[in-house]
Design an enzyme around this catalytic site. Sequence first.
Site, PDB file in Angstrom:
ATOM      1  N   ARG A  12       0.845  -1.208   0.000  1.00  0.00           N
ATOM      2  CA  ARG A  12       0.000   0.000   0.000  1.00  0.00           C
ATOM      3  C   ARG A  12       0.874   1.249   0.000  1.00  0.00           C
ATOM      4  O   ARG A  12       2.038   1.198   0.378  1.00  0.00           O
ATOM      5  CB  ARG A  12      -0.844   0.046   1.282  1.00  0.00           C
ATOM      6  CG  ARG A  12      -1.863  -1.054   1.347  1.00  0.00           C
ATOM      7  CD  ARG A  12      -2.944  -0.703   2.349  1.00  0.00           C
ATOM      8  NE  ARG A  12      -2.458  -0.643   3.714  1.00  0.00           N
ATOM      9  CZ  ARG A  12      -3.012   0.107   4.667  1.00  0.00           C
ATOM     10  NH1 ARG A  12      -4.027   0.888   4.381  1.00  0.00           N
ATOM     11  NH2 ARG A  12      -2.546   0.089   5.890  1.00  0.00           N
TER      12      ARG A  12
ATOM     13  N   TYR B  84       6.201   9.537  16.515  1.00  0.00           N
ATOM     14  CA  TYR B  84       6.589   9.353  15.108  1.00  0.00           C
ATOM     15  C   TYR B  84       7.908  10.088  14.807  1.00  0.00           C
ATOM     16  O   TYR B  84       8.805   9.537  14.161  1.00  0.00           O
ATOM     17  CB  TYR B  84       5.457   9.878  14.231  1.00  0.00           C
ATOM     18  CG  TYR B  84       5.593   9.608  12.753  1.00  0.00           C
ATOM     19  CD1 TYR B  84       5.097   8.435  12.189  1.00  0.00           C
ATOM     20  CD2 TYR B  84       6.182  10.541  11.906  1.00  0.00           C
ATOM     21  CE1 TYR B  84       5.196   8.201  10.828  1.00  0.00           C
ATOM     22  CE2 TYR B  84       6.282  10.316  10.544  1.00  0.00           C
ATOM     23  CZ  TYR B  84       5.783   9.143  10.007  1.00  0.00           C
ATOM     24  OH  TYR B  84       5.888   8.912   8.650  1.00  0.00           O
TER      25      TYR B  84
HETATM   26  N1  CAA Z   1       1.783  24.513  16.171  1.00  0.00           N
HETATM   27  C1  CAA Z   1       1.239  25.134  17.234  1.00  0.00           C
HETATM   28  N2  CAA Z   1       0.001  24.894  17.665  1.00  0.00           N
HETATM   29  C2  CAA Z   1      -0.704  23.994  16.989  1.00  0.00           C
HETATM   30  C3  CAA Z   1      -0.216  23.315  15.875  1.00  0.00           C
HETATM   31  C4  CAA Z   1       1.095  23.613  15.470  1.00  0.00           C
HETATM   32  N3  CAA Z   1       1.652  23.022  14.399  1.00  0.00           N
HETATM   33  N4  CAA Z   1      -1.159  22.476  15.424  1.00  0.00           N
HETATM   34  C5  CAA Z   1      -2.226  22.608  16.239  1.00  0.00           C
HETATM   35  N5  CAA Z   1      -1.954  23.548  17.175  1.00  0.00           N
HETATM   36  C6  CAA Z   1      -2.838  24.024  18.229  1.00  0.00           C
HETATM   37  C7  CAA Z   1      -4.199  24.364  17.663  1.00  0.00           C
HETATM   38  O1  CAA Z   1      -4.177  25.661  17.108  1.00  0.00           O
HETATM   39  C8  CAA Z   1      -5.080  24.239  18.863  1.00  0.00           C
HETATM   40  O2  CAA Z   1      -4.941  25.408  19.668  1.00  0.00           O
HETATM   41  P1  CAA Z   1      -6.237  26.060  20.357  1.00  0.00           P
HETATM   42  O3  CAA Z   1      -6.828  24.964  21.221  1.00  0.00           O
HETATM   43  O4  CAA Z   1      -5.648  27.205  21.090  1.00  0.00           O
HETATM   44  O5  CAA Z   1      -7.142  26.423  19.213  1.00  0.00           O
HETATM   45  C9  CAA Z   1      -4.451  23.115  19.647  1.00  0.00           C
HETATM   46  O6  CAA Z   1      -3.112  22.998  19.162  1.00  0.00           O
HETATM   47  C10 CAA Z   1      -5.170  21.806  19.421  1.00  0.00           C
HETATM   48  O7  CAA Z   1      -5.198  21.522  18.005  1.00  0.00           O
HETATM   49  P2  CAA Z   1      -6.151  20.436  17.394  1.00  0.00           P
HETATM   50  O8  CAA Z   1      -7.566  20.903  17.496  1.00  0.00           O
HETATM   51  O9  CAA Z   1      -5.662  20.037  16.032  1.00  0.00           O
HETATM   52  O10 CAA Z   1      -5.934  19.271  18.463  1.00  0.00           O
HETATM   53  P3  CAA Z   1      -6.348  17.805  18.408  1.00  0.00           P
HETATM   54  O11 CAA Z   1      -6.024  17.260  19.741  1.00  0.00           O
HETATM   55  O12 CAA Z   1      -7.720  17.646  17.854  1.00  0.00           O
HETATM   56  O13 CAA Z   1      -5.370  17.200  17.294  1.00  0.00           O
HETATM   57  C11 CAA Z   1      -3.364  16.526  16.317  1.00  0.00           C
HETATM   58  C12 CAA Z   1      -3.990  17.264  17.485  1.00  0.00           C
HETATM   59  C13 CAA Z   1      -3.800  15.058  16.356  1.00  0.00           C
HETATM   60  C14 CAA Z   1      -1.862  16.588  16.512  1.00  0.00           C
HETATM   61  C15 CAA Z   1      -3.794  17.162  14.987  1.00  0.00           C
HETATM   62  O14 CAA Z   1      -3.464  18.518  15.018  1.00  0.00           O
HETATM   63  C16 CAA Z   1      -3.125  16.517  13.808  1.00  0.00           C
HETATM   64  O15 CAA Z   1      -3.490  15.456  13.350  1.00  0.00           O
HETATM   65  N6  CAA Z   1      -2.063  17.169  13.257  1.00  0.00           N
HETATM   66  C17 CAA Z   1      -1.345  16.680  12.113  1.00  0.00           C
HETATM   67  C18 CAA Z   1      -0.137  15.919  12.533  1.00  0.00           C
HETATM   68  C19 CAA Z   1       0.610  15.525  11.296  1.00  0.00           C
HETATM   69  O16 CAA Z   1       1.085  16.335  10.529  1.00  0.00           O
HETATM   70  N7  CAA Z   1       0.753  14.230  11.077  1.00  0.00           N
HETATM   71  C20 CAA Z   1       1.412  13.772   9.917  1.00  0.00           C
HETATM   72  C21 CAA Z   1       0.800  12.477   9.490  1.00  0.00           C
HETATM   73  S1  CAA Z   1       1.436  11.928   7.933  1.00  0.00           S
HETATM   74  C22 CAA Z   1       2.996  11.473   8.258  1.00  0.00           C
HETATM   75  O17 CAA Z   1       3.431  11.421   9.363  1.00  0.00           O
HETATM   76  C23 CAA Z   1       3.809  11.066   7.057  1.00  0.00           C
HETATM   77  C24 CAA Z   1       5.086  11.775   7.034  1.00  0.00           C
HETATM   78  O18 CAA Z   1       6.115  11.176   7.316  1.00  0.00           O
HETATM   79  C25 CAA Z   1       5.128  13.171   6.599  1.00  0.00           C
END
Ligand code: CAA
Length: 241
Positions: free
Chosen positions: A13, A148
Amino acid sequence: MASRVALVTGGTRGIGRAISEHLKKSGYKVVANYGGNDEVAKKFTAETGIPAYKFDVADFAACQAAVAKIVAEQGPIEVLVNNAGITRDATLKRQSRDMWDAVIDTNLGSCFNLCKCVWDSMNERKFGRIVNIGSINGQAGQYGQVNYAAAKSGIHGFTKALAQEGARAGITVNAIAPGYIDTEMVQAVPADVLQKIVARIPVGRLGHAEEIARGVAFLVADDGGFITGSTLSINGGQHMY
Ligand code: CAA
């Protein structure tokens, strides 16, 4: 070269599938590993003709048994691509110990497990090509990914150390650090978060799995013997260093 056996973990996948198909097209005898999704694996084998072996890359005993079976059925493994990986994203505040362990064991422990299983054979044959799939998030960190990022960063250190151990035996060990690629893993990132990430990619789009596969093919080529311990970043310019 036509008969070299290449094992691609998580090879049915996403990025792994693209790597499996690309290596097959390049003349390798490809074997794909997968962890759980039988239906996808069956479809993959039907469509590509590449055999798929089910085992848990985080389980050392399972890797030993599977590698023995693959070697008996396909021949010695001369190319290993440690691609299998999972995410369990959550901020540290919400992350459980199980989420930490799952990602460390699957993404990083698997590199130890599989390299250990093929290492003696590669040393005896005086040839080996290992590519470990790291991540931009192991290089730069990512909010919500302490597990990760730690595992992927570990892969980059593991690669540099093992490269030194394999060099005299003709074994190269390299890493690729993909950026955000249009796979199911990345599509699982909340849409609003993903939109902001894509906005920071100079090339202006997600990458394609084939763009990672091309990098793997480059690194495993027979004439790549002087390239070892390197990390090839393929990320659309999102992180340069
Ligand atoms: N920097 C600073 N603050 C951040 C932020 C960042 N990058 N991202 C989110 N926040 C803050 C938000 O603004 C929010 O603040 P407020 O409560 O003041 O509004 C707070 O953090 C909570 O954010 P979420 O509502 O998103 O929180 P959550 O608990 O629902 O989710 C999370 C958190 C699971 C980490 C979600 O933000 C997420 O999935 N992020 C993406 C993570 C990511 O990039 N993963 C990559 C997957 S793919 C991969 O990994 C392949 C690869 O190798 C590239």
